[in-house]
Design an enzyme around this catalytic site. Sequence first.
Site, PDB file in Angstrom:
ATOM      1  N   ASP A  48       0.831  -1.204   0.000  1.00 36.13           N
ATOM      2  CA  ASP A  48       0.000   0.000   0.000  1.00 36.13           C
ATOM      3  C   ASP A  48       0.867   1.256   0.000  1.00 36.13           C
ATOM      4  OD1 ASP A  48      -2.798   1.215   0.500  1.00 36.13           O
ATOM      5  OD2 ASP A  48      -1.578   2.140   2.060  1.00 36.13           O
ATOM      6  N   TYR A 108       2.527  10.378  -0.461  1.00 39.67           N
ATOM      7  CA  TYR A 108       3.566   9.999   0.507  1.00 39.67           C
ATOM      8  C   TYR A 108       4.932  10.517   0.062  1.00 39.67           C
ATOM      9  CZ  TYR A 108       0.186   6.744   2.671  1.00 39.67           C
ATOM     10  OH  TYR A 108      -0.906   6.176   3.287  1.00 39.67           O
TER      11      TYR A 108
HETATM   12  N1  LIG Z   1      -5.233   5.841   4.576  1.00 40.28           N
HETATM   13  C1  LIG Z   1      -4.623   6.625   5.416  1.00 40.28           C
HETATM   14  O1  LIG Z   1      -5.029   7.768   5.642  1.00 40.28           O
HETATM   15  C2  LIG Z   1      -3.390   6.119   6.102  1.00 40.28           C
HETATM   16  C3  LIG Z   1      -2.814   6.820   7.172  1.00 40.28           C
HETATM   17  C4  LIG Z   1      -1.686   6.287   7.768  1.00 40.28           C
HETATM   18  C5  LIG Z   1      -1.153   5.083   7.325  1.00 40.28           C
HETATM   19  N2  LIG Z   1      -1.717   4.432   6.269  1.00 40.28           N
HETATM   20  C6  LIG Z   1      -1.174   3.152   5.732  1.00 40.28           C
HETATM   21  O2  LIG Z   1      -0.889   2.271   6.789  1.00 40.28           O
HETATM   22  C7  LIG Z   1       0.478   1.891   6.740  1.00 40.28           C
HETATM   23  C8  LIG Z   1       0.978   1.561   8.117  1.00 40.28           C
HETATM   24  O3  LIG Z   1       0.911   2.701   8.974  1.00 40.28           O
HETATM   25  P1  LIG Z   1       1.933   2.822  10.171  1.00 40.28           P
HETATM   26  O4  LIG Z   1       3.317   2.788   9.627  1.00 40.28           O
HETATM   27  O5  LIG Z   1       1.510   3.953  11.023  1.00 40.28           O
HETATM   28  O6  LIG Z   1       1.617   1.421  10.923  1.00 40.28           O
HETATM   29  P2  LIG Z   1       2.110   0.691  12.216  1.00 40.28           P
HETATM   30  O7  LIG Z   1       2.366  -0.689  11.728  1.00 40.28           O
HETATM   31  O8  LIG Z   1       1.127   0.904  13.303  1.00 40.28           O
HETATM   32  O9  LIG Z   1       3.492   1.377  12.668  1.00 40.28           O
HETATM   33  C9  LIG Z   1       4.665   1.065  11.964  1.00 40.28           C
HETATM   34  C10 LIG Z   1       5.882   1.623  12.686  1.00 40.28           C
HETATM   35  O10 LIG Z   1       6.018   1.053  13.981  1.00 40.28           O
HETATM   36  C11 LIG Z   1       7.389   0.745  14.258  1.00 40.28           C
HETATM   37  N3  LIG Z   1       7.491  -0.714  14.354  1.00 40.28           N
HETATM   38  C12 LIG Z   1       6.964  -1.643  13.510  1.00 40.28           C
HETATM   39  N4  LIG Z   1       7.258  -2.883  13.916  1.00 40.28           N
HETATM   40  C13 LIG Z   1       7.994  -2.769  15.041  1.00 40.28           C
HETATM   41  C14 LIG Z   1       8.573  -3.714  15.918  1.00 40.28           C
HETATM   42  N5  LIG Z   1       8.436  -5.013  15.712  1.00 40.28           N
HETATM   43  N6  LIG Z   1       9.248  -3.245  16.996  1.00 40.28           N
HETATM   44  C15 LIG Z   1       9.381  -1.917  17.213  1.00 40.28           C
HETATM   45  N7  LIG Z   1       8.842  -0.971  16.401  1.00 40.28           N
HETATM   46  C16 LIG Z   1       8.143  -1.387  15.328  1.00 40.28           C
HETATM   47  C17 LIG Z   1       8.192   1.287  13.056  1.00 40.28           C
HETATM   48  O11 LIG Z   1       8.561   2.640  13.298  1.00 40.28           O
HETATM   49  P3  LIG Z   1       9.973   3.090  13.888  1.00 40.28           P
HETATM   50  O12 LIG Z   1      10.931   1.946  13.761  1.00 40.28           O
HETATM   51  O13 LIG Z   1      10.349   4.280  13.086  1.00 40.28           O
HETATM   52  O14 LIG Z   1       9.676   3.472  15.312  1.00 40.28           O
HETATM   53  C18 LIG Z   1       7.153   1.248  11.947  1.00 40.28           C
HETATM   54  O15 LIG Z   1       7.442   2.142  10.880  1.00 40.28           O
HETATM   55  C19 LIG Z   1       1.158   3.075   6.045  1.00 40.28           C
HETATM   56  O16 LIG Z   1       2.392   2.772   5.489  1.00 40.28           O
HETATM   57  C20 LIG Z   1       0.138   3.371   4.973  1.00 40.28           C
HETATM   58  O17 LIG Z   1       0.240   2.460   3.919  1.00 40.28           O
HETATM   59  C21 LIG Z   1      -2.823   4.925   5.667  1.00 40.28           C
END
Ligand SMILES: NC(=O)c1ccc[n+]([C@@H]2O[C@H](COP(=O)([O-])OP(=O)(O)OC[C@H]3O[C@@H](n4cnc5c(N)ncnc54)[C@H](OP(=O)(O)O)[C@@H]3O)[C@@H](O)[C@H]2O)c1
Length: 332
Positions: free
Chosen positions: A49, A54
Amino acid sequence: MEFRHLGRSGMLVSEISYGNWITHGSQVEEDAATACVRAALDSGITTFDTADVYAGTRAEEVLGRALKGERRAGLEIFTKVYWPTGPGRNDRGLSRKHIMESIDGSLRRLQTDYVDLYQAHRYDYATPLEETMSAFADVVHAGKAHYIGVSEWKASEIRAAHALAKELRIPLVSNQPQYSMLWRVIEAEVVPTSEELGVGQIVWSPMAQGVLTGKYLPGQPPPAGSRATDEKSGAGFIARWLAEDVLTRVQQLKPLADQAGLTMGQLAIAWVLQNQNVSSAIIGASRPEQVKDNVKASGVKLDADLMKAIDEIVEPVTERDPAKTESPAQRP
Ligand SMILES: NC(=O)c1ccc[n+]([C@@H]2O[C@H](COP(=O)([O-])OP(=O)(O)OC[C@H]3O[C@@H](n4cnc5c(N)ncnc54)[C@H](OP(=O)(O)O)[C@@H]3O)[C@@H](O)[C@H]2O)c1
């Protein structure tokens, strides 16, 4: 990796998908981005996605390069349109003009002839819904997108769009809302309406941007290299989850995760996947090890006692108000 139908469509998606908001083209260098995509592919993730907006359109370019050489039919690539992609007054929103221009830009950057899902990134109150849906129909009929979805639309908006999509004979199959243990605003209205219409949820920030991994400790500075330290954009978006009461409650989930033999991140992802209206949980990652760790949440069943114990811990800091599903009143 387990697979689910995207809404009531025939297309299967990996129940954990990989998204590149904040990370690709911004927080992480290209080799880390490529390594995360590689880890996703190696872990069985087939669904990716992104969005035109972005990293000011760079994220689509990075993903396009990272997926180059993969068998196209083995992937499901999703992108979105609505938020500004340029300085012009028409470089935003869901007008016919912007949709037609933006899909071509996305396909060029992603280096593909079509996306599997093209999503309205918010509702555009400055464009008649009929105009938006007929432009989406032309995108589908031109073979540039196979399915249509929306993101953060209210139940009534999904219902109206679904009726038009039916008339236009195009498949509106998904909604992409925020959903996690801490943000349950879709449960009261969006989910029941979607179930009725055959629309699946592709949920974002299932780990509340990393907060539900438990790595942010109350009263302590955020760990080095985490999203909360990314001044370019990440820190602003994650701020609401760094409140003391939230972080304190999240730490209380740790013994439950241990008991279930899961990491806290896996518990958070497995939690959203217990909802059968969820077609896929989109995870982000800044490092490949995170992807490898998180994908182990696929196929995990959480029993009723565990779900109840989680509810009891997080309830005081969980948002459930359906009015929080919203799009900007004015175009950004
Ligand atoms: N439609 C919309 O309006 C909208 C809005 C937001 C997002 N999205 C979509 O949703 C996707 C995911 O969003 P998100 O990145 O906020 O999701 P998330 O999965 O809740 O957070 C991901 C972040 O958490 C940290 N992380 C992930 N796994 C980890 C682990 N095992 N241990 C420690 N830290 C960990 C990393 O950041 P760090 O390592 O930097 O701390 C990672 O970038 C986006 O890429 C996008 O495609 C859509």
